[in-house]
Design an enzyme around this catalytic site. Structure first.
Site, PDB file in Angstrom:
ATOM      1  N   LEU A 117      10.992   1.567   7.136  1.00 38.78           N
ATOM      2  CA  LEU A 117      10.356   2.034   5.908  1.00 38.78           C
ATOM      3  C   LEU A 117      11.069   3.317   5.472  1.00 38.78           C
ATOM      4  O   LEU A 117      11.282   4.213   6.302  1.00 38.78           O
ATOM      5  CB  LEU A 117       8.868   2.338   6.174  1.00 38.78           C
ATOM      6  N   GLU A 149      12.356   2.448  13.973  1.00 36.99           N
ATOM      7  CA  GLU A 149      11.397   3.497  13.619  1.00 36.99           C
ATOM      8  C   GLU A 149      10.240   3.442  14.604  1.00 36.99           C
ATOM      9  O   GLU A 149      10.331   2.766  15.627  1.00 36.99           O
ATOM     10  CB  GLU A 149      10.941   3.320  12.169  1.00 36.99           C
ATOM     11  N   LYS A 204       6.320  -1.649   2.056  1.00 36.35           N
ATOM     12  CA  LYS A 204       5.103  -1.091   2.660  1.00 36.35           C
ATOM     13  C   LYS A 204       3.987  -2.124   2.477  1.00 36.35           C
ATOM     14  O   LYS A 204       3.122  -2.018   1.606  1.00 36.35           O
ATOM     15  CB  LYS A 204       4.766   0.277   2.039  1.00 36.35           C
ATOM     16  N   TYR A 261       0.819  -1.199   0.000  1.00 34.01           N
ATOM     17  CA  TYR A 261       0.000   0.000   0.000  1.00 34.01           C
ATOM     18  C   TYR A 261       0.855   1.253   0.000  1.00 34.01           C
ATOM     19  O   TYR A 261       2.068   1.193   0.161  1.00 34.01           O
ATOM     20  CB  TYR A 261      -0.966   0.007   1.196  1.00 34.01           C
TER      21      TYR A 261
END
Ligand code: PDD
Length: 289
Positions: free
Chosen positions: A205, A181, A149, A35
């Site tokens: 990411l 993250e 993702k 996505y």
């Protein structure tokens, strides 16, 4: 679906409640898909080239054919954005491997399912930005391809909920004693005026907001580095921020119940947030791409 006027599904534009997919879709059964979340400011798709390049990389990493080229995606996103008017919004889009009998191996002839919609961005309140938010550290229990993702976000959802349950806004993830993250954000720290964020790699990411901040810092002579952040660096930081397309640059002022610095958002945040807002304004006025 509140706040969503139009959905795109496999070539059709539909009322959100009229958009349906098969229960045999591999997105539903296996979480087999990827996505993107693309902001729209002033009616323009923000950093669209970077978002579509990341989508291409995600598709390639899971060996899924991207069903649209850049022009095709831009046409879909623009039409969805027009349905909401000139408000700050985000386009959610996802591609799954499609409908097939349940079998872990890839189906030889499934058609990817493509779904997208636009939604108004609900930013953190000005008070939250002014005060900063609380975060907690959690062990990064995710897999080893966090650069993709992927729609399979169970670990991220568990981690975000863990943070919420502890009265915090985000989980800051630690793998082997180093920051990767947030559950749905990238992490920055400031130490003695230097902006530091972890380098890209399989455990984070590659955030589009992250890259924009580094770009803005470099072009305005603000010292910055992509370097490993150890747990002790995090707790000893003068400032901590989290970044994402929908949360922008949010200061973290409390970590595991302890204050970061003096417990107030710091001067480097103020500087970078001002640069970010200026850039966003210039983008809305068509002065930058
Ligand atoms: N998520 N890391 C993770 C795990 C994320 O899910 C996100 C964003 C980011 C920040 O990336 P960007 O700056 O490109 O938005 C980093 C989106 C917003 C989401 O899942 O809703």
């Amino acid at each position: 679906m509140k706040g969503i006027r139009l959905a795109y599904l496999n070539g059709q534009y539909l009322a959100p409640d009229a958009a349906h997919v098969s229960v045999f879709d591999r997105g539903f059964v296996f979480g087999d898909g990827v996505y993107e979340v693309i902001p729209v400011f002033g009616g323009r798709l923000f950093r669209i080239g970077q978002h579509l390049a990341r989508l291409d990389a995600s598709c390639a990493a899971i060996r899924l054919r991207n069903p649209h080229d850049g022009g095709g995606w831009q046409a879909i996103c623009t039409r969805l954005a027009e349905s909401l008017g000139p408000t700050d919004q985000s386009i959610y889009l996802q591609i799954t491997r499609g409908v097939a009998p349940r079998d872990h191996a890839f189906p030889p002839d499934a058609t990817p399912t493509v779904f997208a919609y636009a939604q108004q961005i609900s930013y953190p309140s000005p008070k939250l930005v002014a005060d900063g938010v609380a975060a907690v550290t959690c062990s990064d229990i995710r897999w080893q391809r966090c650069d993709i993702k992927a729609i399979a976000l169970l670990a991220n959802a568990l981690l975000r909920q863990e943070a919420i349950d502890q009265g915090a806004a985000e989980a800051i993830l630690l793998r082997d004693g180093c920051v990767t993250e947030g559950a749905a954000s990238n992490i920055f720290i400031i130490k003695e005026g230097l902006i530091i964020t972890p380098p890209k790699g399989p455990y984070i990411l590659p955030g589009v907001t992250r890259d924009l901040l580094l770009e803005l810092a470099r072009s305005h002579g603000v010292p910055c580095a992509e370097a490993t952040i150890h747990e002790s660096d995090l707790f000893g930081a003068d400032e901590v921020w989290l970044t994402s397309s929908t949360r922008e640059i949010l200061p973290v002022t409390r970590l595991n119940g302890k204050l970061i610095g003096d417990g107030r958002p710091g001067p480097v945040h103020a500087r970078m947030f001002a640069l970010y807002r200026e850039y966003k304004q210039a983008f809305c006025e068509g002065r930058v791409e």
